[in-house]
Design a protein around this motif. Structure first.
Motif, PDB file in Angstrom:
ATOM      1  N   VAL A  82       0.864  -1.199   0.000  1.00  0.00           N
ATOM      2  CA  VAL A  82       0.000   0.000   0.000  1.00  0.00           C
ATOM      3  C   VAL A  82       0.895   1.242   0.000  1.00  0.00           C
ATOM      4  CG1 VAL A  82      -1.727   1.300   1.304  1.00  0.00           C
ATOM      5  CG2 VAL A  82      -1.833  -1.204   1.255  1.00  0.00           C
ATOM      6  N   HIS A  83       0.685   2.116  -0.989  1.00  0.00           N
ATOM      7  CA  HIS A  83       1.541   3.296  -1.098  1.00  0.00           C
ATOM      8  C   HIS A  83       0.826   4.591  -0.725  1.00  0.00           C
ATOM      9  CE1 HIS A  83       3.163   0.232  -3.902  1.00  0.00           C
ATOM     10  NE2 HIS A  83       4.273   0.556  -3.282  1.00  0.00           N
ATOM     11  N   GLY A  84      -0.491   4.549  -0.691  1.00  0.00           N
ATOM     12  CA  GLY A  84      -1.237   5.744  -0.326  1.00  0.00           C
ATOM     13  C   GLY A  84      -2.499   5.355   0.422  1.00  0.00           C
ATOM     14  N   ILE A  85      -2.801   6.100   1.494  1.00  0.00           N
ATOM     15  CA  ILE A  85      -4.015   5.817   2.281  1.00  0.00           C
ATOM     16  C   ILE A  85      -4.808   7.114   2.397  1.00  0.00           C
ATOM     17  CG2 ILE A  85      -4.914   5.051   4.517  1.00  0.00           C
ATOM     18  CD1 ILE A  85      -2.102   3.637   4.861  1.00  0.00           C
ATOM     19  N   LEU A  86      -6.070   7.019   2.000  1.00  0.00           N
ATOM     20  CA  LEU A  86      -6.971   8.175   2.111  1.00  0.00           C
ATOM     21  C   LEU A  86      -8.021   7.860   3.156  1.00  0.00           C
ATOM     22  CD1 LEU A  86      -8.096   9.122  -1.499  1.00  0.00           C
ATOM     23  CD2 LEU A  86      -6.908  10.600   0.119  1.00  0.00           C
ATOM     24  N   LEU A  87      -8.282   8.802   4.025  1.00  0.00           N
ATOM     25  CA  LEU A  87      -9.372   8.633   4.986  1.00  0.00           C
ATOM     26  C   LEU A  87     -10.424   9.681   4.654  1.00  0.00           C
ATOM     27  CD1 LEU A  87     -10.545   7.328   7.520  1.00  0.00           C
ATOM     28  CD2 LEU A  87      -9.176   8.926   8.898  1.00  0.00           C
TER      29      LEU A  87
END
Ligand SMILES: NC(=O)c1ccc[n+]([C@@H]2O[C@H](COP(=O)([O-])OP(=O)(O)OC[C@H]3O[C@@H](n4cnc5c(N)ncnc54)[C@H](OP(=O)(O)O)[C@@H]3O)[C@@H](O)[C@H]2O)c1
Length: 289
Positions: A82-87
Motif C-alpha cells: 500500500v503506497h497511499g491511504i486516504l481517509l
C-alpha cells in the motif's frame, strides 16, 4: 489542464522501472456505505485507473470506533504493497481526522495533512501536500503565472485547504516567494483586504463572496470554493458554484478559474500524483516533482 498534468505524470511513470517493484496502490477508507463518500471513491477509482494505480475502496461500518479505525489504518500503513491511504472526512465526533492521519507514515498520508506533513510544509520541506493546494500551483504554472513578489490573498485558513495553500505561496523559490495575506471569516473589511491582492485564491466555500467590489481591476482569481445551490434553470435541480461571482468578474479580472471544471479535476490528478510520490518513495525510486 487536468489532462496535461495527467500526461506529464504518465510520462514520468513511463520513465520509472516497472520490473522488480510493486505496482502503485491506493486504499481509500470511508465510514458507511452509500454515503457521498461512495461517489468520491468511484471518482478516485476512475482517476487511479487512468494512471495505472491499483485502487481499493474500504467501507467500514458507520459507527466504527476510534480504536478499531486506528488499528485498521495501522495495518494498511504497515503493508508494503500500500503506497497511499486516504481517509474520507469529515468524520463523525468524537473521531479526530487530524489525529488519525497523523498516525500514518508521511509518504502514505496522501491527504498530506498529518502532523509530519504539515510540519514539513511549515519548515519549507514539503513532502505530501494536500492535493487541492498542489492543484492551485499546477494551474498557475500551466498558465505561466509568475508568483514571486506577488501580493496574494488566500481566503480561508483550514488545515486541509487554505492554510497549506498559503504556506506553499510562502516557500522560498520560483514557485513561491509571494507576499501572502490569509483572510477568514473574522477578517474585518474583507473586500478592502482582497482588493489589495494581485492574485486572490478563494477557499471559503461561500458563493458570491468575490465580485468586483472585492477584486481590484486586472487581478487574477483562483476559485477553489465548491458549493451547491438550487439551479434557477432547472427547478428542483442543484448546480455547483464557486466563491466568485463569475458573471460579475468576466472581463474585469485578468484570469478566473471556472467552477465546475477548474481546480476540481486538477485536484483529482494531484491526489494521484501524491500516490505516485508515495509509491516512488516506498519503492526506492526517488521523488516526484
Ligand atoms: N476544488 C476542489 O477540489 C476542492 C477541494 C477541497 C475543498 N474545496 C472547497 O474549498 C472550500 C473550502 O474548503 P475547507 O474544507 O477549507 O472549508 P472550511 O473548513 O469550511 O474552511 C472555510 C474557510 O473559509 C473561511 N470563510 C468561510 N466563509 C467566509 C466568509 N464569508 N468570509 C471570509 N472567510 C470565510 C473560514 O473562516 P474561519 O476559519 O474563520 O471559519 C475558513 O477558514 C469548500 O468550498 C470546499 O468544497 C474544493
Amino acid at each position: 489542464m487536468a489532462e496535461a498534468r495527467q500526461k506529464e505524470l504518465m510520462s514520468l511513470r513511463a520513465g520509472w522501472p516497472s520490473e522488480g517493484v510493486r505496482p502503485p496502490r491506493l486504499v481509500s477508507v470511508a465510514l458507511g456505505e452509500g454515503t457521498p463518500f461512495s461517489v468520491y471513491q468511484r471518482q478516485q477509482r476512475r482517476w487511479a485507473e487512468r494512471l495505472g494505480i491499483q485502487f481499493e475502496a474500504i467501507a467500514l461500518p458507520e459507527h466504527t470506533g476510534g480504536e478499531t479505525l486506528k488499528a485498521r489504518l495501522r495495518a494498511l500503513d504497515s503493508d508494503p504493497s500500500v503506497h497511499g491511504i486516504l481517509l474520507q472526512h469529515p468524520l463523525p465526533a468524537p473521531l479526530d481526522f487530524f489525529d488519525l492521519v497523523s498516525g500514518l507514515s508521511p509518504e502514505k498520508d496522501v491527504d498530506g495533512v498529518g502532523s509530519v506533513n504539515l510540519g514539513r510544509l511549515v519548515a519549507g520541506r514539503p513532502l505530501q501536500v494536500p492535493a487541492v493546494a498542489r492543484a492551485v500551483f499546477s494551474v498557475l504554472k500551466h498558465y505561466r503565472y509568475s508568483i514571486p513578489g506577488r501580493r496574494v490573498v488566500v481566503l480561508g485558513r483550514s488545515e486541509t485547504v487554505g492554510l497549506p495553500t498559503a504556506l506553499l505561496f510562502l516557500l522560498r523559490g520560483e514557485g513561491g516567494d509571494a507576499t501572502v495575506t490569509v483572510a477568514h471569516s473574522r477578517t474585518r473589511e474583507l473586500s478592502q483586504t482582497t482588493r489589495e491582492a494581485e492574485l486572490v485564491v478563494s477557499c471559503a466555500g461561500h458563493p458570491g463572496l468575490l465580485g468586483r467590489q472585492a477584486v481590484r481591476p486586472g487581478a487574477a482569481v483562483v476559485d477553489v470554493g465548491v458549493s451547491t445551490r438550487a439551479d434557477p434553470k432547472a427547478p428542483g435541480g442543484m448546480t455547483v458554484v464557486g466563491d466568485a461571482d463569475h458573471a460579475d468578474l468576466q472581463g474585469y479580472a485578468s484570469a478566473l478559474t471556472p467552477v465546475p471544471g477548474g481546480i476540481g479535476p486538477v485536484t483529482s490528478v494531484e491526489l494521484m500524483a501524491n500516490v505516485l510520490r508515495g509509491w516512488a518513495l516506498g519503492e526506492g525510486l526517488g521523488t516526484l516533482p
